[in-house]
Design a protein around this motif. Sequence first.
Motif, PDB file in Angstrom:
ATOM      1  N   VAL A   1      -4.994  -2.932  -0.159  1.00 54.52           N
ATOM      2  CA  VAL A   1      -5.563  -2.359   0.994  1.00 54.52           C
ATOM      3  C   VAL A   1      -4.481  -1.110   1.120  1.00 54.52           C
ATOM      4  O   VAL A   1      -3.296  -1.532   1.513  1.00 54.52           O
ATOM      5  CB  VAL A   1      -5.665  -3.320   2.382  1.00 54.52           C
ATOM      6  CG1 VAL A   1      -5.952  -2.281   3.345  1.00 54.52           C
ATOM      7  CG2 VAL A   1      -6.599  -4.139   1.975  1.00 54.52           C
ATOM      8  N   ALA A   2      -4.650  -0.080   1.228  1.00 45.38           N
ATOM      9  CA  ALA A   2      -3.879   1.185   1.336  1.00 45.38           C
ATOM     10  C   ALA A   2      -3.154   0.820   2.932  1.00 45.38           C
ATOM     11  O   ALA A   2      -3.934   0.650   3.772  1.00 45.38           O
ATOM     12  CB  ALA A   2      -4.602   2.628   1.443  1.00 45.38           C
ATOM     13  N   GLY A   3      -1.819   0.883   3.000  1.00 42.96           N
ATOM     14  CA  GLY A   3      -1.178   0.881   3.964  1.00 42.96           C
ATOM     15  C   GLY A   3      -0.813  -0.618   4.321  1.00 42.96           C
ATOM     16  O   GLY A   3       0.041  -0.930   5.551  1.00 42.96           O
ATOM     17  N   VAL A   4      -1.077  -1.615   3.413  1.00 42.54           N
ATOM     18  CA  VAL A   4      -0.497  -2.887   3.495  1.00 42.54           C
ATOM     19  C   VAL A   4       0.062  -3.265   2.279  1.00 42.54           C
ATOM     20  O   VAL A   4      -0.623  -3.122   1.337  1.00 42.54           O
ATOM     21  CB  VAL A   4      -2.044  -3.693   3.830  1.00 42.54           C
ATOM     22  CG1 VAL A   4      -1.461  -5.417   4.155  1.00 42.54           C
ATOM     23  CG2 VAL A   4      -2.719  -3.312   5.157  1.00 42.54           C
ATOM     24  N   ARG A   5       1.163  -3.901   2.308  1.00 38.36           N
ATOM     25  CA  ARG A   5       1.836  -4.701   1.255  1.00 38.36           C
ATOM     26  C   ARG A   5       1.325  -5.915   1.211  1.00 38.36           C
ATOM     27  O   ARG A   5       1.845  -6.899   2.257  1.00 38.36           O
ATOM     28  CB  ARG A   5       3.385  -4.523   1.386  1.00 38.36           C
ATOM     29  CG  ARG A   5       3.998  -4.937   0.054  1.00 38.36           C
ATOM     30  CD  ARG A   5       5.570  -4.492   0.191  1.00 38.36           C
ATOM     31  NE  ARG A   5       5.636  -3.079  -0.279  1.00 38.36           N
ATOM     32  CZ  ARG A   5       6.811  -2.407   0.481  1.00 38.36           C
ATOM     33  NH1 ARG A   5       7.851  -3.155   0.905  1.00 38.36           N
ATOM     34  NH2 ARG A   5       6.662  -1.154   0.170  1.00 38.36           N
TER      35      ARG A   5
END
Length: 289
Positions: A104-108
């Motif tokens: 998910v972009a913005g989540v590591r």
Amino acid sequence: MRTPSRPAALVGQVFLGAGAVQAGLLTREQLRSSAWRRVLRGVYVDAALADHPEHRLRAVELLAPPTAVLAGRTAAWLHGVDTAWEEAHPVEVVVPPGARWGPVAGVRIRHARLAAGDVVRIGRRRVTSAVRTAADIARSGPPAETVPVLDPLLSRTGALVSDVWRAVGSGRGCADAREALTRVDQLAESPQESRVRLLLWAAGLRPVSQHVVVDAQGRFVARVDLAFPEQRVAVEYDGWWHAERGQFARDRRRLNALQAAGWRVLHVTAADLHDPTALIARLRALLAS
């Protein structure tokens, strides 16, 4: 221009776009209007709300599996380290091995098995414990990047360096972590102060943090960020707050009091951190004079 549709059920909310469309609250076209701001892929917030970390955390909670645990710098922020949150930094999450979620972009997203003692609740959220959070941050990069977060995290939570050391264990990042843990100082009062201290340590200088200066009669004069008491030299970081109304006069009175007590002060700004060689040279000259 048509006024964007703002159903009462979505005002002030973070919500799944697909859910709002399926419930008939919005059409796909209305979802793309200026009334709503996308937080993460598929998650939106009422655009009338100012940006806030809580919106991103709520967005992650809407997407993540129930076994997810907030971790790293995100957890540090929830433990009370305000400076740990940066807009450019992703929300950090740990999920059990085998859990299928992401990317998910913005989540590591990190897959790891956490012990029961590694997870605590802050409000309704599952978050890594202070010790686990500190160990993960310490392993995440070089000390110059991690110590400014570790200093306030250990100070605010009371987590012990010895416990964090044990939690670091072995494996990837452990060398950086152990080096960072030898340099932490829970007395530091700002990330920039931590960075200045690290620069001085790298140059072989060992200042005293948050040193209390007294005059010849033993009366309190000031508490300085970093000090070399034998040479009566103080190192002070001047941040943006020194430009606040009235602060200049207070700073001048404080500087005059320090000078009257026989102290000299080296003022450091953000620009000085970009030229550490010059900064160290100025400090060495002051110490030697």
